[in-house]
Design an enzyme around this catalytic site. Structure first.
Site, PDB file in Angstrom:
ATOM      1  N   LYS A 139      -7.299   1.578  -2.637  1.00 58.86           N
ATOM      2  CA  LYS A 139      -6.880   1.219  -1.280  1.00 58.86           C
ATOM      3  C   LYS A 139      -6.917   2.434  -0.353  1.00 58.86           C
ATOM      4  O   LYS A 139      -7.354   2.342   0.804  1.00 58.86           O
ATOM      5  CB  LYS A 139      -5.478   0.614  -1.305  1.00 58.86           C
ATOM      6  CG  LYS A 139      -4.912   0.267   0.086  1.00 58.86           C
ATOM      7  CD  LYS A 139      -5.792  -0.748   0.834  1.00 58.86           C
ATOM      8  CE  LYS A 139      -5.304  -0.971   2.267  1.00 58.86           C
ATOM      9  NZ  LYS A 139      -4.050  -1.728   2.359  1.00 58.86           N
ATOM     10  N   SER A 196       0.869  -1.180   0.000  1.00 59.12           N
ATOM     11  CA  SER A 196       0.000   0.000   0.000  1.00 59.12           C
ATOM     12  C   SER A 196       0.901   1.223   0.000  1.00 59.12           C
ATOM     13  O   SER A 196       1.503   1.563   1.021  1.00 59.12           O
ATOM     14  CB  SER A 196      -0.908  -0.002   1.233  1.00 59.12           C
ATOM     15  OG  SER A 196      -1.808  -1.078   1.196  1.00 59.12           O
TER      16      SER A 196
END
Length: 294
Positions: A171, A96
């Site tokens: 995300k 991420s």
């Protein structure tokens, strides 16, 4: 079966890699980052000297690293992955990281003739172990189709959102929603408890109405029972909200509630709670109210 490189064998990466091994794939890792668990070595994991060597040895390279600088270093640093790429290879970044920098990383990888997918995940350690992760992918349809059989070994809800960078944007959006919902549940339970109501019964009542959510179910229960052992640490959620706020600044977007929730996470960290599960956000509000949900 494919020869797969996997860099980033930490809390999430280890079970994800094990699922690939159990399906019969041969996995390689580099000495660059985290030392692999013995269970992966016993299951046939091979170790090479550098990300460059790993890229030369394998057809698909998966990254599962903590943040943008680590991904940049593994890809483009001394003896980085990009130096071992050639046409036909595929880089999958499941970390991420910054959506904006992801687009630059993808451009540089594609210049070698290789393909690039950003595919961050949601679901935490539990999802990684159970192979139930949500996977949000950005890349070409062809690259996604090639990666899909591997994704299906690690997750359940798998979506090609768009081109490179769009997975990371998704995300970030996920982490905004999760953080703000945790904050809302925290406020509600602190208020209810301070008013003298039984927070467990308040939560039970709310679960039957429009306020019901997975976060109220799981994290509301954690707040009441004081079970803050991390599934997903506050420090990691701080990192993700920082990515959201940095992206918003670059794009000229205002995220006022994301910023205020980040300040509550910062308060938790300042009080030694950065290693707690992100449901521990409630402790910041409890300190303000001088009252603990119980």
């Amino acid at each position: 079966m494919a020869d797969i490189g996997f860099i980033g064998l930490g809390i999430m990466g280890t079970p994800m890699a094990r699922h690939l091994q159990d399906a019969g794939h041969v996995l390689y890792t580099s000495k660059f980052f985290i030392a692999p668990k013995q269970e992966l070595i016993d299951n046939g994991l091979k170790i090479v000297e550098s990300p460059k060597a790993l890229a030369k040895k394998t057809d698909i390279i998966i990254l599962m690293l903590p943040d943008t600088p680590e991904v940049k270093d593994v890809l483009f640093g001394e003896n980085g992955v990009v130096l071992g790429l050639k046409p036909g290879k595929l880089v999958i970044d499941m970390s991420s990281i910054s959506p904006i920098e992801t687009k630059e990383f993808a451009k540089k990888v594609r210049e070698t003739g290789s393909e690039y997918i950003d595919a961050p995940v949601s679901g935490g350690e539990v999802g990684a172990k159970g192979a139930t992760l949500s996977i949000m992918a950005g890349g070409s349809q062809e690259a996604f189709d090639r990666a899909l059989p591997l994704f299906e070994l690690m997750g359940k809800n798998i979506t090609l959102v768009g081109d490179c960078g769009d997975g990371q944007v998704t995300k970030v959006a996920n982490q905004i929603i999760v953080a703000l919902t945790i904050e809302a549940v925290s406020e509600a339970l602190v208020l209810a408890s301070k008013a003298g109501a039984d927070p467990a019964r308040v939560r039970e009542a709310l679960m039957g109405g429009f306020a019901s959510s997975r976060i109220l179910e799981v994290h509301g229960d954690r707040m009441i029972k004081r079970t803050f052992d991390p599934g997903f640490r506050i420090s990691l959620h701080q990192k993700d909200l920082n990515l959201a706020l940095q992206s918003a600044k670059t794009l000229g977007v205002s995220l006022p509630n994301t910023a205020s929730t980040q300040e509550l996470f910062n308060s938790c960290a300042a009080n030694g709670d950065s290693g707690l599960d992100h449901s521990g956000l409630v402790r910041a509000l409890e300190r303000i109210a001088n009252h603990e949900v119980a």
